[in-house]
Design a protein around this motif. Structure first.
Motif, short mmCIF file in Angstrom:
data_model
loop_
_atom_site.label_atom_id
_atom_site.label_comp_id
_atom_site.label_asym_id
_atom_site.label_seq_id
_atom_site.Cartn_x
_atom_site.Cartn_y
_atom_site.Cartn_z
N VAL A 182 -3.08 2.52 68.35
CA VAL A 182 -4.19 2.00 67.54
C VAL A 182 -5.15 3.12 67.15
CG1 VAL A 182 -6.22 0.51 67.60
CG2 VAL A 182 -4.05 -0.32 68.51
N LEU A 183 -5.48 3.98 68.10
CA LEU A 183 -6.40 5.09 67.82
C LEU A 183 -5.81 6.05 66.80
CD1 LEU A 183 -7.75 5.90 71.40
CD2 LEU A 183 -8.93 4.70 69.56
N THR A 184 -4.51 6.30 66.90
CA THR A 184 -3.86 7.18 65.93
C THR A 184 -3.90 6.58 64.53
OG1 THR A 184 -2.37 8.02 67.65
CG2 THR A 184 -1.71 8.36 65.35
N ALA A 185 -3.63 5.28 64.44
CA ALA A 185 -3.66 4.61 63.14
C ALA A 185 -5.07 4.59 62.56
CB ALA A 185 -3.12 3.18 63.28
N LEU A 186 -6.06 4.33 63.41
CA LEU A 186 -7.44 4.28 62.93
C LEU A 186 -7.92 5.64 62.45
CD1 LEU A 186 -9.17 1.95 65.56
CD2 LEU A 186 -8.62 1.42 63.18
N SER A 187 -7.48 6.70 63.12
CA SER A 187 -7.92 8.05 62.74
C SER A 187 -7.44 8.44 61.35
CB SER A 187 -7.43 9.07 63.76
OG SER A 187 -6.01 9.13 63.78
N ARG A 188 -6.39 7.77 60.87
CA ARG A 188 -5.85 8.07 59.54
C ARG A 188 -6.33 7.09 58.48
NH1 ARG A 188 0.40 8.61 61.75
NH2 ARG A 188 0.09 10.51 63.02
N SER A 189 -7.11 6.11 58.88
CA SER A 189 -7.55 5.08 57.94
C SER A 189 -8.75 5.55 57.13
CB SER A 189 -7.92 3.80 58.70
OG SER A 189 -9.04 4.03 59.55
N PRO A 190 -8.93 5.01 55.92
CA PRO A 190 -10.10 5.36 55.10
C PRO A 190 -11.34 4.66 55.63
CG PRO A 190 -8.78 3.69 54.00
CD PRO A 190 -8.00 4.10 55.23
N ASP A 191 -12.45 4.88 54.97
CA ASP A 191 -13.71 4.24 55.37
C ASP A 191 -13.67 2.78 54.90
OD1 ASP A 191 -16.23 3.51 56.08
OD2 ASP A 191 -17.23 5.23 55.18
N VAL A 192 -13.05 1.93 55.72
CA VAL A 192 -12.86 0.53 55.35
C VAL A 192 -14.20 -0.19 55.18
CG1 VAL A 192 -11.82 -1.65 56.04
CG2 VAL A 192 -10.66 0.50 56.57
N GLN A 193 -15.12 0.07 56.07
CA GLN A 193 -16.42 -0.61 56.02
C GLN A 193 -17.14 -0.31 54.71
OE1 GLN A 193 -19.48 0.84 58.70
NE2 GLN A 193 -20.12 -1.25 59.16
N ARG A 194 -17.15 0.94 54.32
CA ARG A 194 -17.82 1.33 53.07
C ARG A 194 -17.10 0.71 51.87
NH1 ARG A 194 -17.38 5.55 49.28
NH2 ARG A 194 -19.38 6.19 48.37
N GLY A 195 -15.76 0.70 51.93
CA GLY A 195 -15.00 0.13 50.83
C GLY A 195 -15.25 -1.35 50.64
N ILE A 196 -15.28 -2.10 51.75
CA ILE A 196 -15.53 -3.54 51.67
C ILE A 196 -16.94 -3.81 51.15
CG2 ILE A 196 -15.81 -5.64 53.06
CD1 ILE A 196 -13.57 -4.64 54.84
N THR A 197 -17.90 -2.99 51.58
CA THR A 197 -19.27 -3.15 51.10
C THR A 197 -19.36 -2.93 49.60
OG1 THR A 197 -20.14 -2.41 53.23
CG2 THR A 197 -21.64 -2.35 51.35
N ARG A 198 -18.67 -1.91 49.10
CA ARG A 198 -18.69 -1.63 47.67
C ARG A 198 -17.97 -2.72 46.88
NH1 ARG A 198 -20.22 3.33 45.92
NH2 ARG A 198 -18.79 3.26 44.15
N ILE A 199 -16.92 -3.29 47.47
CA ILE A 199 -16.23 -4.41 46.82
C ILE A 199 -17.16 -5.61 46.73
CG2 ILE A 199 -14.36 -6.08 47.08
CD1 ILE A 199 -12.66 -3.86 48.27
N PHE A 200 -17.88 -5.88 47.81
CA PHE A 200 -18.81 -7.01 47.84
C PHE A 200 -19.88 -6.87 46.76
CE2 PHE A 200 -22.79 -8.92 49.32
CZ PHE A 200 -22.39 -10.24 49.51
N HIS A 201 -20.36 -5.65 46.58
CA HIS A 201 -21.41 -5.41 45.58
C HIS A 201 -20.84 -5.09 44.19
CE1 HIS A 201 -24.56 -5.67 48.53
NE2 HIS A 201 -24.07 -4.67 49.24
N ARG A 202 -19.50 -5.16 44.08
CA ARG A 202 -18.81 -4.96 42.80
C ARG A 202 -19.08 -3.57 42.22
NH1 ARG A 202 -20.34 -10.85 40.08
NH2 ARG A 202 -19.45 -12.13 41.75
N THR A 203 -19.12 -2.58 43.08
CA THR A 203 -19.33 -1.20 42.63
C THR A 203 -18.15 -0.30 43.00
OG1 THR A 203 -20.53 -0.70 44.69
CG2 THR A 203 -21.84 -1.42 42.80
N ALA A 204 -17.08 -0.89 43.52
CA ALA A 204 -15.93 -0.10 43.96
C ALA A 204 -15.14 0.42 42.76
CB ALA A 204 -15.01 -0.95 44.85
#
Length: 213
Positions: A182-204
Motif C-alpha cells: 500500500v505504501l509503495t502504491a501511495l508513494s507513486r500516486s498523484p495528489d489525489v486530494q488536490r485533484g478532487i478539490t479542483r474537480i469539485f470547483h470545476r477548475t481541473a
C-alpha cells in the motif's frame, strides 16, 4: 445589511428549488442548510455568511456553503486552534532563524510519502487534538503501523495513555507485506486530494484528470 441577508435567503431558496430538496435533506442524502436553519443563527453570523457568499459568488464558489457540513459549532471542536504567533514562537512549521522548514517540528516529524499525506500531517501538527479518546485512538493506529514496519518507538509513547488491562494486538507478518504494498502504491500516486478539490470547483485541467484516472 438587510439586502445582503435577503440575498442569502434567496440563494438558499433557489438552491432548494433547483434540487427539489426538503427543508433539511437533499435527494442524495447530503445534509442541506434550510432557510429556517439560517434564520435561527445569530444575527452577526447571518451577516457574516451574507458577506462571505457575496464574495465567493464572484468566483462561482458560493455553493460550498449550501451543505450543512460546512458549518460546525466551535464549542464542539476536537482540535486546538493555535494562533500564528504560537506557531511561530514554538517553531512548529518554520524555524525562527531563516524562516524555512528546516529544524522545525513539522520538518523533523515529516516522513510522509505523498503530498496529501504531508498536508494531513501539517494539519495535525498545527491543530493538535484536545480530546483524550481521539488522541489515544490516533496513537494506537500509529503505533500499530510503526510496530508492523519494524519501529517500536511509537508504541512506547502510547503506553502513557493506555489504561490498565488494555489488550495488545499482535500484528501478523502478512500485514507487513500488505502495508508495504500500500505504501509503495501511495508513494507513486498523484495528489489525489488536490485533484478532487479542483474537480469539485470545476477548475481541473485535462492533464490533471488524466493523472487521476
Amino acid at each position: 445589511n438587510g439586502s445582503a441577508v435577503d440575498e442569502v435567503i434567496s440563494l438558499y431558496e433557489d438552491h432548494s428549488a433547483r434540487n427539489q430538496v426538503n427543508v433539511e435533506v437533499a435527494e442524495e442524502g447530503m445534509p442541506c442548510l434550510s432557510v429556517h436553519t439560517i434564520m435561527n443563527m445569530p444575527h452577526l453570523t447571518v451577516q457574516a455568511l451574507a458577506l462571505t457568499l457575496c464574495h465567493l459568488k464572484q468566483f462561482g464558489f458560493e455553493r460550498i456553503f449550501f451543505q450543512g457540513a460546512s458549518f460546525r459549532s466551535l464549542s464542539s471542536s476536537t482540535e486546538m486552534n493555535l494562533s500564528a504567533n504560537t506557531l511561530q514562537q514554538l517553531e512548529v512549521v518554520r524555524n525562527n532563524s531563516d524562516g524555512s522548514e528546516s529544524g522545525s517540528l513539522f520538518h523533523n516529524m515529516n516522513h510522509t510519502l505523498t503530498v496529501y499525506g504531508s498536508r494531513l500531517l501539517r494539519h495535525w501538527v498545527t491543530h493538535p487534538l484536545c480530546d483524550r479518546n481521539l488522541i489515544s485512538a490516533r496513537l494506537d493506529a500509529v503505533s500499530e503501523i510503526a510496530a508492523c514496519m519494524g519501529s517500536h518507538s511509537s508504541s512506547q509513547i502510547s503506553d502513557d495513555l493506555d489504561e490498565e488491562g488494555s489488550e495488545r494486538t499482535i500484528v501478523p507478518p502478512e500485514f507487513y507485506l500488505v502495508l508495504s504494498s500500500v505504501l509503495t502504491a501511495l508513494s507513486r500516486s498523484p495528489d489525489v486530494q488536490r485533484g478532487i478539490t479542483r474537480i469539485f470547483h470545476r477548475t481541473a485541467k485535462a492533464t490533471e484528470l488524466w493523472k487521476l484516472f
